[in-house]
Design a protein around this motif. Sequence first.
Motif, PDB file in Angstrom:
ATOM      1  N   TRP A   1       0.848  -1.189   0.000  1.00  0.00           N
ATOM      2  CA  TRP A   1       0.000   0.000   0.000  1.00  0.00           C
ATOM      3  C   TRP A   1       0.874   1.225   0.000  1.00  0.00           C
ATOM      4  O   TRP A   1       2.086   1.139   0.180  1.00  0.00           O
ATOM      5  CB  TRP A   1      -1.021  -0.049   1.122  1.00  0.00           C
ATOM      6  N   HIS A   2       0.275   2.359  -0.220  1.00  0.00           N
ATOM      7  CA  HIS A   2       1.045   3.570  -0.479  1.00  0.00           C
ATOM      8  C   HIS A   2       1.453   4.340   0.772  1.00  0.00           C
ATOM      9  O   HIS A   2       2.143   5.353   0.650  1.00  0.00           O
ATOM     10  CB  HIS A   2       0.261   4.495  -1.427  1.00  0.00           C
ATOM     11  N   PHE A   3       1.059   3.888   1.948  1.00  0.00           N
ATOM     12  CA  PHE A   3       1.397   4.616   3.163  1.00  0.00           C
ATOM     13  C   PHE A   3       2.452   3.876   3.969  1.00  0.00           C
ATOM     14  O   PHE A   3       2.424   2.659   4.082  1.00  0.00           O
ATOM     15  CB  PHE A   3       0.147   4.882   3.997  1.00  0.00           C
ATOM     16  N   GLY A   4       3.388   4.639   4.524  1.00  0.00           N
ATOM     17  CA  GLY A   4       4.455   4.060   5.317  1.00  0.00           C
ATOM     18  C   GLY A   4       3.967   3.642   6.689  1.00  0.00           C
ATOM     19  O   GLY A   4       2.898   4.054   7.149  1.00  0.00           O
ATOM     20  N   SER A   5       4.763   2.837   7.369  1.00  0.00           N
ATOM     21  CA  SER A   5       4.396   2.372   8.706  1.00  0.00           C
ATOM     22  C   SER A   5       4.306   3.533   9.690  1.00  0.00           C
ATOM     23  O   SER A   5       3.651   3.415  10.729  1.00  0.00           O
ATOM     24  CB  SER A   5       5.406   1.330   9.202  1.00  0.00           C
ATOM     25  N   ASP A   6       4.927   4.654   9.356  1.00  0.00           N
ATOM     26  CA  ASP A   6       4.851   5.853  10.197  1.00  0.00           C
ATOM     27  C   ASP A   6       3.725   6.794   9.756  1.00  0.00           C
ATOM     28  O   ASP A   6       3.628   7.915  10.242  1.00  0.00           O
ATOM     29  CB  ASP A   6       6.186   6.593  10.184  1.00  0.00           C
ATOM     30  N   GLY A   7       2.890   6.336   8.814  1.00  0.00           N
ATOM     31  CA  GLY A   7       1.788   7.155   8.319  1.00  0.00           C
ATOM     32  C   GLY A   7       2.172   8.068   7.160  1.00  0.00           C
ATOM     33  O   GLY A   7       1.346   8.830   6.678  1.00  0.00           O
ATOM     34  N   SER A   8       3.416   7.980   6.718  1.00  0.00           N
ATOM     35  CA  SER A   8       3.876   8.867   5.646  1.00  0.00           C
ATOM     36  C   SER A   8       3.223   8.517   4.311  1.00  0.00           C
ATOM     37  O   SER A   8       2.944   7.367   4.014  1.00  0.00           O
ATOM     38  CB  SER A   8       5.397   8.785   5.508  1.00  0.00           C
ATOM     39  N   SER A   9       3.013   9.554   3.514  1.00  0.00           N
ATOM     40  CA  SER A   9       2.479   9.397   2.163  1.00  0.00           C
ATOM     41  C   SER A   9       3.653   9.344   1.185  1.00  0.00           C
ATOM     42  O   SER A   9       4.789   9.670   1.549  1.00  0.00           O
ATOM     43  CB  SER A   9       1.584  10.588   1.820  1.00  0.00           C
ATOM     44  N   PRO A  10       3.394   8.989  -0.084  1.00  0.00           N
ATOM     45  CA  PRO A  10       4.469   9.053  -1.080  1.00  0.00           C
ATOM     46  C   PRO A  10       5.073  10.457  -1.173  1.00  0.00           C
ATOM     47  O   PRO A  10       6.289  10.599  -1.313  1.00  0.00           O
ATOM     48  CB  PRO A  10       3.769   8.667  -2.383  1.00  0.00           C
ATOM     49  N   ILE A  11       4.255  11.488  -1.055  1.00  0.00           N
ATOM     50  CA  ILE A  11       4.754  12.869  -1.110  1.00  0.00           C
ATOM     51  C   ILE A  11       5.714  13.131   0.051  1.00  0.00           C
ATOM     52  O   ILE A  11       6.777  13.732  -0.135  1.00  0.00           O
ATOM     53  CB  ILE A  11       3.580  13.871  -1.103  1.00  0.00           C
ATOM     54  N   ASP A  12       5.363  12.647   1.246  1.00  0.00           N
ATOM     55  CA  ASP A  12       6.240  12.812   2.409  1.00  0.00           C
ATOM     56  C   ASP A  12       7.585  12.135   2.179  1.00  0.00           C
ATOM     57  O   ASP A  12       8.650  12.715   2.448  1.00  0.00           O
ATOM     58  CB  ASP A  12       5.605  12.208   3.667  1.00  0.00           C
ATOM     59  N   ARG A  13       7.562  10.886   1.693  1.00  0.00           N
ATOM     60  CA  ARG A  13       8.801  10.130   1.499  1.00  0.00           C
ATOM     61  C   ARG A  13       9.695  10.773   0.444  1.00  0.00           C
ATOM     62  O   ARG A  13      10.914  10.813   0.597  1.00  0.00           O
ATOM     63  CB  ARG A  13       8.487   8.681   1.122  1.00  0.00           C
ATOM     64  N   VAL A  14       9.087  11.269  -0.624  1.00  0.00           N
ATOM     65  CA  VAL A  14       9.863  11.920  -1.679  1.00  0.00           C
ATOM     66  C   VAL A  14      10.506  13.194  -1.139  1.00  0.00           C
ATOM     67  O   VAL A  14      11.680  13.467  -1.407  1.00  0.00           O
ATOM     68  CB  VAL A  14       8.982  12.181  -2.921  1.00  0.00           C
ATOM     69  N   ALA A  15       9.773  13.964  -0.362  1.00  0.00           N
ATOM     70  CA  ALA A  15      10.338  15.184   0.233  1.00  0.00           C
ATOM     71  C   ALA A  15      11.487  14.836   1.179  1.00  0.00           C
ATOM     72  O   ALA A  15      12.538  15.492   1.163  1.00  0.00           O
ATOM     73  CB  ALA A  15       9.252  15.968   0.972  1.00  0.00           C
ATOM     74  N   ARG A  16      11.307  13.795   2.002  1.00  0.00           N
ATOM     75  CA  ARG A  16      12.368  13.371   2.935  1.00  0.00           C
ATOM     76  C   ARG A  16      13.631  12.939   2.203  1.00  0.00           C
ATOM     77  O   ARG A  16      14.728  13.057   2.742  1.00  0.00           O
ATOM     78  CB  ARG A  16      11.892  12.195   3.789  1.00  0.00           C
TER      79      ARG A  16
END
Length: 178
Positions: free
Chosen positions: A90-105
């Motif tokens: 699924w598209h959400f990380g175990s920490d609740g992050s979205s794809p947009i969050d992960r790309v920014a990080r």
Amino acid sequence: MTRLFVMLLISTLGLAACTSTPVVIGADGKPLPSVYKIGKNDDAKIQYRMLDSVNALRAAAGTTPVNLNASLNAAAATHARDMKNQNRPWHFGSDGSSPIDRVARSGYAGMMLGENISETYETELETLGAWMEQVDTREIILDSRATDLGFAWFQEENGKIWWTLLLGEAAIATASLE
């Protein structure tokens, strides 16, 4: 247009047959399922095979090619491993992050356009073929705004592979007026 995509899909699957996974025939004359094992030194080969295949599909659709981007690759690798740890695609990380969050990080300065994911035992090209069969994942691959691609995976000991593909649009550098 549909005929073109069917031809491209057949070509992509044909390329998948060129991988080094041997075909073993069972007693019934049918191929036995085999596990696609990714070697330690296969990263670049797999990433560039995916990049070349995506760009061939994009060219056939009349859009510009994309380039591999290290930040998007890092975000894709993080999510592939996280999906394995969560044991669900699924598209959400175990920490609740979205794809947009992960790309920014990851430090990507552009805009994330889309993410395709898969949990499978199939090769990267078979997975690309499956993504091209679905309207929503195909639209991500063929997005005319895309300039950058990130692609990574995590393979479990049993052979299951968690694939993540990200597409982004590079930030436009602005010249300062002095």
